[in-house]
Design a protein around this motif. Structure first.
Motif, PDB file in Angstrom:
ATOM      1  N   LEU A  10       0.824  -1.203   0.000  1.00 37.32           N
ATOM      2  CA  LEU A  10       0.000   0.000   0.000  1.00 37.32           C
ATOM      3  C   LEU A  10       0.861   1.259   0.000  1.00 37.32           C
ATOM      4  N   TYR A  11       0.549   2.168  -0.918  1.00 38.59           N
ATOM      5  CA  TYR A  11       1.172   3.493  -0.973  1.00 38.59           C
ATOM      6  C   TYR A  11       0.071   4.549  -0.929  1.00 38.59           C
ATOM      7  N   LYS A  12       0.334   5.610  -0.184  1.00 40.10           N
ATOM      8  CA  LYS A  12      -0.564   6.760  -0.174  1.00 40.10           C
ATOM      9  C   LYS A  12       0.278   8.024  -0.233  1.00 40.10           C
ATOM     10  N   THR A  13       0.011   8.827  -1.266  1.00 39.32           N
ATOM     11  CA  THR A  13       0.761  10.064  -1.487  1.00 39.32           C
ATOM     12  C   THR A  13      -0.206  11.226  -1.583  1.00 39.32           C
ATOM     13  N   TYR A  14       0.091  12.296  -0.854  1.00 37.15           N
ATOM     14  CA  TYR A  14      -0.681  13.530  -0.955  1.00 37.15           C
ATOM     15  C   TYR A  14       0.098  14.546  -1.796  1.00 37.15           C
ATOM     16  N   THR A  15      -0.624  15.463  -2.399  1.00 38.02           N
ATOM     17  CA  THR A  15       0.001  16.514  -3.203  1.00 38.02           C
ATOM     18  C   THR A  15      -0.276  17.872  -2.576  1.00 38.02           C
ATOM     19  N   ARG A  16       0.789  18.581  -2.254  1.00 37.67           N
ATOM     20  CA  ARG A  16       0.658  19.945  -1.731  1.00 37.67           C
ATOM     21  C   ARG A  16       0.478  20.904  -2.908  1.00 37.67           C
ATOM     22  N   ARG A  17      -0.653  21.545  -2.954  1.00 40.15           N
ATOM     23  CA  ARG A  17      -0.932  22.450  -4.068  1.00 40.15           C
ATOM     24  C   ARG A  17      -0.190  23.769  -3.909  1.00 40.15           C
ATOM     25  N   LYS A  18       0.241  24.313  -5.038  1.00 40.42           N
ATOM     26  CA  LYS A  18       0.875  25.628  -5.037  1.00 40.42           C
ATOM     27  C   LYS A  18      -0.160  26.672  -5.456  1.00 40.42           C
ATOM     28  N   TRP A  19      -0.058  27.835  -4.859  1.00 40.56           N
ATOM     29  CA  TRP A  19      -1.053  28.859  -5.112  1.00 40.56           C
ATOM     30  C   TRP A  19      -0.935  29.462  -6.506  1.00 40.56           C
ATOM     31  N   SER A  26       4.686  16.353  -4.154  1.00 39.28           N
ATOM     32  CA  SER A  26       4.160  15.062  -3.694  1.00 39.28           C
ATOM     33  C   SER A  26       4.764  14.706  -2.339  1.00 39.28           C
ATOM     34  N   VAL A  27       3.895  14.324  -1.414  1.00 38.35           N
ATOM     35  CA  VAL A  27       4.334  13.961  -0.064  1.00 38.35           C
ATOM     36  C   VAL A  27       3.892  12.524   0.215  1.00 38.35           C
ATOM     37  N   PRO A  28       4.819  11.554   0.178  1.00 40.29           N
ATOM     38  CA  PRO A  28       4.441  10.169   0.479  1.00 40.29           C
ATOM     39  C   PRO A  28       4.187   9.986   1.961  1.00 40.29           C
ATOM     40  N   VAL A  29       3.036   9.399   2.308  1.00 40.09           N
ATOM     41  CA  VAL A  29       2.665   9.196   3.710  1.00 40.09           C
ATOM     42  C   VAL A  29       2.721   7.716   4.080  1.00 40.09           C
ATOM     43  N   LEU A  30       2.273   6.854   3.180  1.00 41.11           N
ATOM     44  CA  LEU A  30       2.388   5.412   3.380  1.00 41.11           C
ATOM     45  C   LEU A  30       3.253   4.839   2.266  1.00 41.11           C
ATOM     46  N   LYS A  31       4.213   3.981   2.636  1.00 41.97           N
ATOM     47  CA  LYS A  31       5.187   3.485   1.673  1.00 41.97           C
ATOM     48  C   LYS A  31       5.304   1.966   1.788  1.00 41.97           C
ATOM     49  N   ASP A  32       4.734   1.271   0.832  1.00 40.20           N
ATOM     50  CA  ASP A  32       4.864  -0.177   0.729  1.00 40.20           C
ATOM     51  C   ASP A  32       4.457  -0.898   2.022  1.00 40.20           C
ATOM     52  N   VAL A  33       3.267  -0.575   2.509  1.00 40.81           N
ATOM     53  CA  VAL A  33       2.765  -1.185   3.748  1.00 40.81           C
ATOM     54  C   VAL A  33       2.036  -2.489   3.426  1.00 40.81           C
ATOM     55  N   SER A  34       2.417  -3.556   4.109  1.00 43.62           N
ATOM     56  CA  SER A  34       1.742  -4.846   3.979  1.00 43.62           C
ATOM     57  C   SER A  34       1.433  -5.383   5.368  1.00 43.62           C
ATOM     58  N   LEU A  35       0.152  -5.685   5.613  1.00 46.96           N
ATOM     59  CA  LEU A  35      -0.288  -6.172   6.920  1.00 46.96           C
ATOM     60  C   LEU A  35      -1.419  -7.180   6.737  1.00 46.96           C
TER      61      LEU A  35
END
Length: 323
Positions: A10-19, A26-35
């Motif tokens: 599992l990967y989850k990436t957020y994007t910080r918008r510029k005005w 891109s800000v990766p929050v979850l990186k290759d999570v397996s559970l």
């Protein structure tokens, strides 16, 4: 053993918008999570604030979309947004959040709060049978049936959290996601809620994901523990195995910080450094690890079995140099 929840890569990436101009960051929050969460087990998700524990819960509950990877609940993909699939997942999986007051609508009585999920799912349509069920539900979480006509502001924090737990149990779910449900409560009330959760798990044969940053709490309630650091699982094992033989330096640091009667706090194994969230090469924990070698700053660790049913992501373990 059948798995209630399966999370793979599992990967989850957020994007910080510029005005103004330019692409967002891109800000990766979850990186290759397996559970994996088996039936009738409590999986503790432990780590410091900002490591991605709550984001993982949001993806599991369908609040956030995964960037990539697979998340299955009872074999059903959480990205299936059809009304039937969502309704089925809601019956199977419920959540209890950190702040009980913000989780409850202040305009609704306890009777209305507990009745709402029953109405949505068409359960107990008869008024008499519903009232009987609601009274039994409140009693099961240690509250008086006389509370049904009261509003959330009339209760203490511990009582409100019991109401939240009762609402989560109203649909008789198979999975409970508890995101730091005791961290906002007094210590004495924490013990009561933890005992309640343990009794409920035993009585209802629930599978539970329990998010916390407190190892003492995890040790009391959890069967298995996964340790997160900066969006990755760095160690996972049964609770007994992890507490008796921690392998990752980060896990050792967290355990050393747990107060024990008659024992002074151990010196931290982690170095105090600035923001390390931007570390891109090697092990993310290397800048804070007192045992890090040059290889740790160059090679990304592999999450692998270091012992039977004990997994760890450490470069030195990968190289066979067990700490």
């Amino acid at each position: 053993m059948t798995a209630r929840v399966e999370i793979k890569n599992l990967y989850k990436t957020y994007t910080r918008r510029k005005w103004f101009f330019g692409a967002g960051e891109s800000v990766p929050v979850l990186k290759d999570v397996s559970l994996t969460l088996p039936e009738n087990r409590v999986l503790g998700l432990v780590g410091e604030s900002g490591c991605g524990k709550s984001t993982l819960c949001k993806v599991l509950l369908g609040i956030e979309e995964p960037t990539s990877g697979t998340v299955l609940v009872n074999g059903q993909d959480v990205t299936d947004k059809s009304s039937g699939a969502r309704k089925q997942r809601c019956r199977a999986m419920q959540a209890v959040f950190q702040d009980p007051y913000s989780s409850l609508d202040p305009r609704m009585t306890v009777r209305q709060l507990l009745s709402e999920p029953l109405t949505i799912h068409g359960l107990y349509p008869n008024k008499t049978s519903r009232e009987t069920f609601l009274k039994e539900l409140l009693t099961s979480v240690g509250l008086s049936e006389s509370y049904l006509g009261r509003y959330p502001h009339e209760f203490s924090g511990g009582q409100r959290q019991r109401i939240c737990i009762a609402r989560a149990l109203a649909l008789d779910p198979q999975i409970l996601v508890a995101d730091e449900p005791v961290s906002a409560l007094d210590v004495s009330v924490q013990a009561q809620i933890l005992n309640l959760l343990r009794d409920i798990k035993s009585a209802r044969k629930l599978s539970m994901i329990f998010v916390t940053h407190d190892f003492a709490v995890a040790r009391f309630l959890c069967d298995d523990i996964a340790v997160m650091y900066q969006g990755r699982i760095v160690e996972a094992a049964s609770a007994d195995e992890l507490f008796s033989r921690p392998l990752h330096p980060y896990t050792k640091t967290l355990l050393a910080a747990v107060p024990q009667v008659g024992r002074p706090l151990a010196a931290s194994l982690a170095q105090t450094v600035g923001d390390v969230s931007g570390v891109s090469a090697g092990c993310a924990f290397a800048p804070r690890c007192a045992q890090a070698a040059q290889l740790c700053r160059q090679q990304e660790p592999i999450f692998k079995a270091a012992a039977p049913d004990h997994f760890c992501a450490c470069v030195q373990l990968t190289q066979g140099e067990t700490k």
